[in-house]
Design a protein around this motif. Structure first.
Motif, PDB file in Angstrom:
ATOM      1  N   MET A 149       0.826  -1.207   0.000  1.00 36.55           N
ATOM      2  CA  MET A 149       0.000   0.000   0.000  1.00 36.55           C
ATOM      3  C   MET A 149       0.862   1.259   0.000  1.00 36.55           C
ATOM      4  O   MET A 149       0.568   2.228  -0.717  1.00 36.55           O
ATOM      5  N   VAL A 150       1.915   1.248   0.779  1.00 35.90           N
ATOM      6  CA  VAL A 150       2.825   2.390   0.805  1.00 35.90           C
ATOM      7  C   VAL A 150       3.438   2.606  -0.578  1.00 35.90           C
ATOM      8  O   VAL A 150       3.553   3.745  -1.055  1.00 35.90           O
ATOM      9  N   ARG A 156       1.997   6.863  -6.945  1.00 33.60           N
ATOM     10  CA  ARG A 156       1.057   7.925  -7.302  1.00 33.60           C
ATOM     11  C   ARG A 156       1.533   9.295  -6.798  1.00 33.60           C
ATOM     12  O   ARG A 156       0.831  10.291  -6.967  1.00 33.60           O
ATOM     13  N   GLU A 157       2.676   9.311  -6.148  1.00 31.70           N
ATOM     14  CA  GLU A 157       3.265  10.535  -5.591  1.00 31.70           C
ATOM     15  C   GLU A 157       2.318  11.196  -4.578  1.00 31.70           C
ATOM     16  O   GLU A 157       2.096  12.410  -4.591  1.00 31.70           O
ATOM     17  N   ILE A 158       1.751  10.354  -3.710  1.00 29.92           N
ATOM     18  CA  ILE A 158       0.864  10.830  -2.649  1.00 29.92           C
ATOM     19  C   ILE A 158       1.581  10.658  -1.314  1.00 29.92           C
ATOM     20  O   ILE A 158       1.956   9.544  -0.946  1.00 29.92           O
ATOM     21  N   PRO A 159       1.800  11.728  -0.576  1.00 32.30           N
ATOM     22  CA  PRO A 159       2.436  11.615   0.741  1.00 32.30           C
ATOM     23  C   PRO A 159       1.596  10.745   1.672  1.00 32.30           C
ATOM     24  O   PRO A 159       0.362  10.728   1.585  1.00 32.30           O
ATOM     25  N   VAL A 160       2.261  10.039   2.577  1.00 26.19           N
ATOM     26  CA  VAL A 160       1.558   9.123   3.476  1.00 26.19           C
ATOM     27  C   VAL A 160       2.078   9.268   4.900  1.00 26.19           C
ATOM     28  O   VAL A 160       3.260   9.547   5.114  1.00 26.19           O
ATOM     29  N   MET A 161       1.186   9.100   5.829  1.00 25.45           N
ATOM     30  CA  MET A 161       1.527   9.056   7.247  1.00 25.45           C
ATOM     31  C   MET A 161       0.957   7.765   7.809  1.00 25.45           C
ATOM     32  O   MET A 161      -0.226   7.457   7.614  1.00 25.45           O
ATOM     33  N   ILE A 192       8.796   8.132   5.556  1.00 24.30           N
ATOM     34  CA  ILE A 192       7.455   8.693   5.712  1.00 24.30           C
ATOM     35  C   ILE A 192       7.161   8.917   7.195  1.00 24.30           C
ATOM     36  O   ILE A 192       7.801   8.351   8.075  1.00 24.30           O
ATOM     37  N   ALA A 193       6.166   9.753   7.436  1.00 23.17           N
ATOM     38  CA  ALA A 193       5.816  10.113   8.813  1.00 23.17           C
ATOM     39  C   ALA A 193       5.172   8.929   9.528  1.00 23.17           C
ATOM     40  O   ALA A 193       4.475   8.105   8.913  1.00 23.17           O
ATOM     41  N   LEU A 194       5.385   8.875  10.830  1.00 21.74           N
ATOM     42  CA  LEU A 194       4.841   7.786  11.649  1.00 21.74           C
ATOM     43  C   LEU A 194       4.292   8.327  12.958  1.00 21.74           C
ATOM     44  O   LEU A 194       4.978   9.060  13.672  1.00 21.74           O
ATOM     45  N   TYR A 195       3.057   7.957  13.261  1.00 23.10           N
ATOM     46  CA  TYR A 195       2.500   8.129  14.601  1.00 23.10           C
ATOM     47  C   TYR A 195       2.496   6.732  15.194  1.00 23.10           C
ATOM     48  O   TYR A 195       1.701   5.881  14.773  1.00 23.10           O
TER      49      TYR A 195
END
Length: 238
Positions: A149-150, A156-161, A192-195
C-alpha cells in the motif's frame, strides 16, 4: 503505562477468542462489502466538499478510522477535520475507513478508493493491521500488505503518514517482536511520517471505550485526534 498495556492485552485476548469462535466471512463477500461500503461513501456531497477544500486528506483504515459505534460526526475523520479547520486549515478529511478491514482487504480496495476521488489527495493517513493482529495473521504477511500500500501511494506521488498498532504481551514475545516493527521499519525505509500507536492516551482507560472494550468512545477519539492532529498539521506545512 505497563499496567495499562497488560489490560490492553487482556481485552484483546477476549476479543481473539470471540473471533476464533465466530464464522469466518467468505473472501468474495468481504471484498464485495468493502467496495459497496466505500462506494456508498463517495456520494455527491462528499465529492463536492472535497472539491471545495484546498487540502484533501484520506483517512484509510479500519473500524478505528470508520467511527464504529459513534455518531457520524464523532469519528476519527470528522474530528480530525474539525481540529485542522480550527487551526486555520482549509481541509477535507475523507473517511475511507471500513470496519473489519485487514491489511489484505485494504490493499485490495486502495486503488478503487483513490480512483473514485475527484482529485489526488494531498495526504493519506494509513492505519491498518489491528484486525490482522486480532486474528493472529502472520506479521510477515501484514508487513508485505502494508508495504504494498505504501508503494502504491509512492507510485502515485501521494504523501503518506502511518498510524501504528502495538501487539500486547499476551500474544507472545515472538509475535510482538515481528508485528511491532512493521510500522517503524516501513516509515524508515520509505522516509514517511509515523505516529507510533494510534490508541495512545486511551489504552487502559475503560471509560474511554465502548462496551465492546475495543473501540474508543467519542471522548476517546477526541484524545486520539488531539495527539495526532498537530503532527498532521506539521506535515501539511512542510
Amino acid at each position: 503505562m505497563l499496567k495499562n498495556f497488560f489490560l490492553y492485552g487482556s481485552t484483546l485476548a477476549l476479543l481473539q477468542l470471540l473471533i476464533a469462535c465466530g464464522p469466518a466471512p467468505e473472501e468474495g463477500q468481504a471484498v464485495l462489502k468493502d467496495v459497496e461500503t466505500v462506494s456508498n461513501e463517495t456520494d455527491g456531497v462528499q465529492k463536492a466538499e472535497a472539491k471545495e477544500a484546498e487540502i484533501l486528506i484520506v483517512a484509510f483504515g479500519d473500524s478505528l478510522y470508520a467511527g464504529y459505534g459513534l455518531d457520524q460526526k464523532e469519528g476519527f475523520a470528522p474530528e480530525l477535520q474539525a481540529a485542522l479547520i480550527a487551526e486555520g486549515k482549509d481541509v477535507r478529511v475523507y473517511n475511507a475507513g471500513v470496519s473489519g478491514d485487514t491489511t489484505a482487504a485494504g490493499l485490495r480496495r486502495m486503488d478503487f478508493v483513490l480512483d473514485s476521488l475527484t482529485r489526488k489527495p494531498d495526504l493519506v493517513i494509513l492505519g491498518l493491521g489491528g484486525n490482522d493482529m486480532l486474528r493472529g495473521l502472520k506479521p510477515a504477511d501484514s508487513r508485505a500488505n502494508m508495504e504494498a500500500m505504501v508503494r502504491k501511494l509512492d507510485e502515485r506521488e501521494i504523501p503518506v503518514m502511518l498510524t501504528g498498532m502495538l501487539a500486547p504481551p499476551n500474544l507472545g514475545a515472538e509475535f510482538s517482536k515481528e508485528f511491532n516493527v512493521i510500522y517503524p521499519a516501513l516509515a524508515k525505509k520509505y522516509n514517511i511520517a509515523l505516529y507510533p500507536f494510534f490508541m495512545d492516551g486511551v489504552v487502559g482507560r475503560p471509560d474511554l471505550f465502548l462496551p465492546d472494550g475495543l473501540h474508543p468512545t467519542a471522548e476517546g477519539i477526541d484524545i486520539i485526534v488531539g495527539k495526532i492532529a498537530p503532527q498532521v498539521a506539521k506535515l501539511l506545512e512542510s
